[in-house]
Enzyme design. Structure first.
Site, PDB file in Angstrom:
ATOM      1  N   GLN A  64       8.844  -4.876 -14.610  1.00 41.74           N
ATOM      2  CA  GLN A  64      10.113  -5.490 -14.251  1.00 41.74           C
ATOM      3  C   GLN A  64      10.265  -6.856 -14.912  1.00 41.74           C
ATOM      4  O   GLN A  64       9.297  -7.434 -15.405  1.00 41.74           O
ATOM      5  CB  GLN A  64      10.194  -5.652 -12.725  1.00 41.74           C
ATOM      6  CG  GLN A  64       9.032  -6.434 -12.130  1.00 41.74           C
ATOM      7  CD  GLN A  64       8.760  -6.092 -10.687  1.00 41.74           C
ATOM      8  OE1 GLN A  64       9.619  -5.617  -9.957  1.00 41.74           O
ATOM      9  NE2 GLN A  64       7.537  -6.350 -10.241  1.00 41.74           N
ATOM     10  N   ASP A  70       3.863 -11.675  -3.364  1.00 38.03           N
ATOM     11  CA  ASP A  70       3.957 -13.134  -3.179  1.00 38.03           C
ATOM     12  C   ASP A  70       3.026 -13.623  -2.084  1.00 38.03           C
ATOM     13  O   ASP A  70       2.706 -14.815  -2.024  1.00 38.03           O
ATOM     14  CB  ASP A  70       5.398 -13.556  -2.881  1.00 38.03           C
ATOM     15  CG  ASP A  70       5.977 -12.855  -1.668  1.00 38.03           C
ATOM     16  OD1 ASP A  70       5.501 -13.096  -0.546  1.00 38.03           O
ATOM     17  OD2 ASP A  70       6.919 -12.055  -1.833  1.00 38.03           O
ATOM     18  N   ASP A  94       0.075  -4.051  -4.494  1.00 41.78           N
ATOM     19  CA  ASP A  94       1.292  -4.328  -5.265  1.00 41.78           C
ATOM     20  C   ASP A  94       1.110  -3.766  -6.669  1.00 41.78           C
ATOM     21  O   ASP A  94       0.051  -3.948  -7.275  1.00 41.78           O
ATOM     22  CB  ASP A  94       1.580  -5.830  -5.320  1.00 41.78           C
ATOM     23  CG  ASP A  94       3.005  -6.132  -5.780  1.00 41.78           C
ATOM     24  OD1 ASP A  94       3.362  -5.735  -6.912  1.00 41.78           O
ATOM     25  OD2 ASP A  94       3.760  -6.760  -5.018  1.00 41.78           O
ATOM     26  N   ASP A 125      -0.274   1.371  -7.476  1.00 43.06           N
ATOM     27  CA  ASP A 125       0.949   1.975  -6.971  1.00 43.06           C
ATOM     28  C   ASP A 125       0.789   2.220  -5.468  1.00 43.06           C
ATOM     29  O   ASP A 125      -0.071   2.993  -5.044  1.00 43.06           O
ATOM     30  CB  ASP A 125       1.197   3.296  -7.713  1.00 43.06           C
ATOM     31  CG  ASP A 125       2.509   3.947  -7.325  1.00 43.06           C
ATOM     32  OD1 ASP A 125       3.059   3.627  -6.259  1.00 43.06           O
ATOM     33  OD2 ASP A 125       2.993   4.782  -8.102  1.00 43.06           O
ATOM     34  N   GLY A 126       1.619   1.566  -4.658  1.00 43.18           N
ATOM     35  CA  GLY A 126       1.529   1.718  -3.213  1.00 43.18           C
ATOM     36  C   GLY A 126       1.781   3.143  -2.757  1.00 43.18           C
ATOM     37  O   GLY A 126       1.184   3.609  -1.775  1.00 43.18           O
ATOM     38  N   ASP A 164       6.891  -4.075   2.095  1.00 42.80           N
ATOM     39  CA  ASP A 164       7.594  -5.283   1.647  1.00 42.80           C
ATOM     40  C   ASP A 164       8.008  -5.052   0.197  1.00 42.80           C
ATOM     41  O   ASP A 164       7.358  -5.521  -0.732  1.00 42.80           O
ATOM     42  CB  ASP A 164       6.671  -6.498   1.782  1.00 42.80           C
ATOM     43  CG  ASP A 164       7.315  -7.780   1.282  1.00 42.80           C
ATOM     44  OD1 ASP A 164       8.525  -7.760   0.974  1.00 42.80           O
ATOM     45  OD2 ASP A 164       6.609  -8.797   1.180  1.00 42.80           O
ATOM     46  N   THR A 215      11.075  -4.428  -3.045  1.00 39.39           N
ATOM     47  CA  THR A 215      12.372  -4.839  -3.543  1.00 39.39           C
ATOM     48  C   THR A 215      13.412  -3.834  -3.064  1.00 39.39           C
ATOM     49  O   THR A 215      13.093  -2.853  -2.379  1.00 39.39           O
ATOM     50  CB  THR A 215      12.383  -4.892  -5.078  1.00 39.39           C
ATOM     51  OG1 THR A 215      12.195  -3.555  -5.582  1.00 39.39           O
ATOM     52  CG2 THR A 215      11.285  -5.779  -5.622  1.00 39.39           C
ATOM     53  N   GLU A 216      14.669  -4.021  -3.446  1.00 40.16           N
ATOM     54  CA  GLU A 216      15.679  -3.003  -3.208  1.00 40.16           C
ATOM     55  C   GLU A 216      15.286  -1.746  -3.988  1.00 40.16           C
ATOM     56  O   GLU A 216      14.460  -1.801  -4.896  1.00 40.16           O
ATOM     57  CB  GLU A 216      17.054  -3.517  -3.644  1.00 40.16           C
ATOM     58  CG  GLU A 216      17.671  -4.518  -2.678  1.00 40.16           C
ATOM     59  CD  GLU A 216      17.248  -5.960  -2.924  1.00 40.16           C
ATOM     60  OE1 GLU A 216      18.010  -6.865  -2.593  1.00 40.16           O
ATOM     61  OE2 GLU A 216      16.132  -6.194  -3.450  1.00 40.16           O
TER      62      GLU A 216
END
Length: 275
Positions: free
Chosen positions: A31, A86, A106, A137-138, A155, A157-158
């Site tokens: 990303q 984060d 993450d 990869d979760g 937790d 992202t969109e």
């Protein structure tokens, strides 16, 4: 010359803020990652053009991902966080002495790396001995760890880019299988103003997997519309049956024992989305 950052939260609506400095602007393997210093919200992590967290309001989101579910489960000892590189959710989990191990998975190690450097007050728990950090990869981690966790927190992202698979019925079934017999999970489920269909779809899918499903909300100023929802799926424990008097006062800025049940009282138009 002034520099301003704008997030187009829909094709016709966005938020904008003045930028003091750009620390990082990098296309990672997964990303676009930007770390910027803003006048209003301090240091800000942006992924694929979307605000993930900021100095000023991060604690709302991180506290509400962690504490409602951890105080619903009577003895959460092993906790998984999917995403959340984060470190903010991990920081809040560590405020619970019952938790013996917190695993963070993450997919993008760069998020972890730059958060430690530029958001140290958020990432401060990642070096704690109770924490295991895995760059992977979760979705696959969930698949490979059955009947292992007391609590799973998503937790993400969109639902774009690497997070798309984290909003599917198959993922929720995988979470169910990764949880122990009395386990609970929670996920952020976006906002009802611009993505009402997402909230309805997630609620439907989670109800097909978990016997107890509850939606709650919080105010996060830098997220689209400010009104943000979370969905909790539980095998046994209902967050609405928690004795508020048993919840201790801990070091928080948003969550409190009095807010625990109040957060599950939904505005009527949101309530209609999850009937």
């Amino acid at each position: 010359m002034e520099l301003w950052y704008t997030e187009k939260q829909t094709p016709t609506y966005g938020i904008t803020m003045k930028v003091k400095e750009t620390y990082v602007s990098e296309q990672t393997e997964f990303q676009q990652l930007d770390m910027i210093e803003t006048e209003e919200f301090g240091t800000m992590l942006v992924l694929d053009g979307m605000v993930m967290t900021t100095d000023k309001d991060e604690w709302v989101y991180h506290e509400m991902v962690a504490h409602p579910v951890l105080y619903t489960h009577p003895n959460p000892r092993k906790v998984l966080v999917v995403g959340g590189g984060d470190g903010g959710v991990i920081r809040e989990i560590l405020k619970h002495p019952n938790v013996e191990k917190a695993v963070l998975v993450d997919i993008d190690g760069k998020v972890i790396e730059y958060s430690k450097k530029y958001l140290p007050q958020i990432a401060c728990g990642l070096e704690d001995p109770r924490v295991e950090v895995i760059v992977n990869d979760g979705f696959m981690h969930i698949h490979d760890h059955k009947n292992e966790y007391d609590v799973v927190m998503v937790d993400s992202t969109e639902p774009v880019g690497p997070a798309v698979n984290l909003f599917t019925r198959g993922f929720y079934q995988g979470i169910y299988d990764a949880l122990k017999e009395d386990g609970i999970f929670v996920a952020q489920t976006d906002n009802p103003w611009f993505t009402p269909e997402l909230i309805s779809n997630v609620n439907r899918d989670v109800k097909e997997v978990f016997p107890i499903v509850r939606v709650f909300w919080a105010n996060v100023p830098t997220y689209p519309s400010g009104l943000w929802t979370f969905t909790m799926g539980s095998k046994k424990y209902d967050p609405l049956e928690v004795d508020e008097s048993s919840i201790p006062e801990i070091d928080t800025k948003y969550y409190s024992p009095r807010l625990h049940k109040a957060a599950f009282v939904l505005p009527k138009f949101v309530e209609d989305l999850v009937k």
